[in-house]
Design a protein around this motif. Structure first.
Motif, short mmCIF file in Angstrom:
data_model
loop_
_atom_site.label_atom_id
_atom_site.label_comp_id
_atom_site.label_asym_id
_atom_site.label_seq_id
_atom_site.Cartn_x
_atom_site.Cartn_y
_atom_site.Cartn_z
N VAL A 139 20.01 7.63 -4.34
CA VAL A 139 19.60 7.10 -3.04
C VAL A 139 18.18 6.56 -3.15
CG1 VAL A 139 19.11 7.69 -0.63
CG2 VAL A 139 21.09 8.68 -1.78
N GLY A 140 17.98 5.36 -2.66
CA GLY A 140 16.66 4.76 -2.65
C GLY A 140 16.03 4.88 -1.28
N LEU A 141 14.72 4.81 -1.24
CA LEU A 141 13.97 4.82 0.01
C LEU A 141 13.27 3.47 0.14
CD1 LEU A 141 12.92 6.30 2.54
CD2 LEU A 141 11.03 7.15 1.11
N LEU A 142 13.73 2.67 1.09
CA LEU A 142 13.14 1.37 1.35
C LEU A 142 11.88 1.55 2.16
CD1 LEU A 142 13.18 -1.77 1.54
CD2 LEU A 142 14.67 -1.50 3.54
N LEU A 143 10.78 1.00 1.68
CA LEU A 143 9.52 1.01 2.41
C LEU A 143 9.53 -0.22 3.31
CD1 LEU A 143 7.31 2.09 -0.60
CD2 LEU A 143 8.24 3.55 1.22
N GLU A 144 10.07 -0.03 4.48
CA GLU A 144 10.42 -1.10 5.42
C GLU A 144 9.18 -1.67 6.11
OE1 GLU A 144 13.41 -3.23 7.45
OE2 GLU A 144 14.01 -1.35 6.52
N PRO A 145 8.97 -3.00 6.00
CA PRO A 145 7.84 -3.60 6.71
C PRO A 145 8.02 -3.46 8.22
CG PRO A 145 8.90 -5.20 5.23
CD PRO A 145 9.75 -3.96 5.26
N SER A 146 6.96 -3.16 8.92
CA SER A 146 7.04 -3.04 10.38
C SER A 146 6.55 -4.31 11.06
CB SER A 146 6.24 -1.82 10.85
OG SER A 146 6.96 -0.67 10.58
N PHE A 149 6.89 9.40 -6.60
CA PHE A 149 8.18 8.71 -6.63
C PHE A 149 8.16 7.65 -7.73
CE2 PHE A 149 8.35 10.54 -2.44
CZ PHE A 149 9.69 10.79 -2.24
N GLU A 150 9.33 7.18 -8.10
CA GLU A 150 9.45 6.12 -9.09
C GLU A 150 9.95 4.85 -8.41
OE1 GLU A 150 12.06 7.69 -12.10
OE2 GLU A 150 10.51 9.04 -12.86
N THR A 151 9.61 3.72 -8.96
CA THR A 151 10.05 2.44 -8.42
C THR A 151 11.49 2.17 -8.81
OG1 THR A 151 7.79 1.58 -8.57
CG2 THR A 151 9.57 -0.04 -8.38
N LEU A 152 12.31 1.91 -7.83
CA LEU A 152 13.69 1.50 -8.07
C LEU A 152 13.75 -0.03 -8.08
CD1 LEU A 152 16.60 2.52 -8.44
CD2 LEU A 152 16.83 2.50 -5.96
N MET A 153 13.00 -0.66 -7.15
CA MET A 153 12.92 -2.12 -7.10
C MET A 153 11.59 -2.52 -6.47
SD MET A 153 15.25 -4.88 -5.00
CE MET A 153 16.73 -4.52 -5.92
N ALA A 162 0.84 -1.21 0.00
CA ALA A 162 0.00 0.00 0.00
C ALA A 162 0.87 1.25 0.00
CB ALA A 162 -0.93 0.00 1.21
N ALA A 163 1.96 1.22 0.75
CA ALA A 163 2.88 2.36 0.78
C ALA A 163 3.48 2.61 -0.60
CB ALA A 163 3.98 2.15 1.81
N HIS A 164 3.86 1.54 -1.29
CA HIS A 164 4.42 1.67 -2.63
C HIS A 164 3.42 2.34 -3.56
CE1 HIS A 164 5.39 0.16 -6.74
NE2 HIS A 164 6.58 0.64 -6.39
N THR A 165 2.17 1.93 -3.48
CA THR A 165 1.13 2.54 -4.31
C THR A 165 0.99 4.02 -3.99
OG1 THR A 165 -0.05 0.44 -4.50
CG2 THR A 165 -1.32 2.44 -4.91
N PHE A 166 0.92 4.37 -2.71
CA PHE A 166 0.76 5.77 -2.31
C PHE A 166 1.97 6.61 -2.72
CE2 PHE A 166 1.48 9.20 0.77
CZ PHE A 166 0.32 9.94 0.58
N TYR A 167 3.16 6.12 -2.43
CA TYR A 167 4.37 6.90 -2.70
C TYR A 167 4.63 7.07 -4.20
CZ TYR A 167 5.79 7.31 2.18
OH TYR A 167 5.85 7.66 3.51
N THR A 168 4.23 6.09 -5.00
CA THR A 168 4.45 6.23 -6.45
C THR A 168 3.28 6.93 -7.13
OG1 THR A 168 3.66 3.96 -6.85
CG2 THR A 168 6.05 4.29 -6.65
N GLN A 169 2.06 6.49 -6.87
CA GLN A 169 0.91 7.03 -7.60
C GLN A 169 0.45 8.39 -7.08
OE1 GLN A 169 -2.19 4.09 -7.99
NE2 GLN A 169 -0.78 2.59 -8.87
N ILE A 212 11.87 2.86 -3.57
CA ILE A 212 11.48 3.94 -4.48
C ILE A 212 12.61 4.95 -4.57
CG2 ILE A 212 9.01 3.61 -4.15
CD1 ILE A 212 9.12 5.93 -2.10
N LYS A 213 12.49 5.85 -5.54
CA LYS A 213 13.51 6.88 -5.71
C LYS A 213 12.86 8.17 -6.18
CE LYS A 213 14.76 5.76 -10.48
NZ LYS A 213 14.60 7.04 -11.12
N ASP A 214 13.62 9.23 -6.07
CA ASP A 214 13.19 10.54 -6.53
C ASP A 214 12.91 10.47 -8.03
OD1 ASP A 214 12.71 13.29 -6.19
OD2 ASP A 214 14.75 13.79 -6.76
N PRO A 215 11.81 11.06 -8.48
CA PRO A 215 11.49 11.01 -9.91
C PRO A 215 12.61 11.61 -10.76
CG PRO A 215 9.80 12.25 -8.71
CD PRO A 215 10.86 11.86 -7.73
#
Length: 122
Positions: free
Chosen positions: A46-53, A22-26, A11-18, A36-39
């Motif tokens: 530098v990538g931002l890992l959407l770390e599972p809690s 941001f763009e998907t790095l992996m 869900a975070a990936h969807t929010f942060y990209t859409q 994700i990464k800066d567009p």
């Protein structure tokens, strides 16, 4: 790479990209791994890992920061007021309108994934 703890990486990936742009790095959904990464930045940025809690320590940290009302991360943007307008129209919930102080202009929003995020303009 840096990371931010989130309740649900997919869900975070969807929010942060859409929503945020941001763009998907992996993306490896089968491993709950999203970076994700800066567009427009290249693949070596530098990538931002959407770390599972799913770790109790990570979840405690994320929840304590959120409950204290503190931003988990700050994103620099060229125009906070323009981003505020764009994101508010997209349904993003802000704590308040942009505010200016000696450090610049800032606005804080809820990412819906367990974090407050601050936008900042020098």
């Amino acid at each position: 790479m840096c990371s931010i703890h989130v309740q649900d990486p997919t869900a975070a990936h969807t929010f942060y990209t859409q929503t945020l742009g941001f763009e998907t790095l992996m993306a490896m959904p089968e491993y709950n791994l999203f970076i994700i990464k800066d567009p427009g930045a290249d693949q070596s940025s530098v990538g931002l890992l959407l770390e599972p809690s799913d770790n109790p320590i990570g979840a405690s940290y994320m929840n304590a920061v959120y409950e204290a009302g503190l931003p988990a991360i700050v994103f620099g943007v060229p125009d906070v007021r323009a981003e505020y307008e764009r994101l508010a129209k997209a349904g993003v919930s802000f704590k308040s309108e942009p505010a200016e102080d000696p450090s610049g202009i800032s606005a804080v929003f809820d990412d819906g994934c367990g974090n407050f995020i601050q936008l900042h303009q020098d």
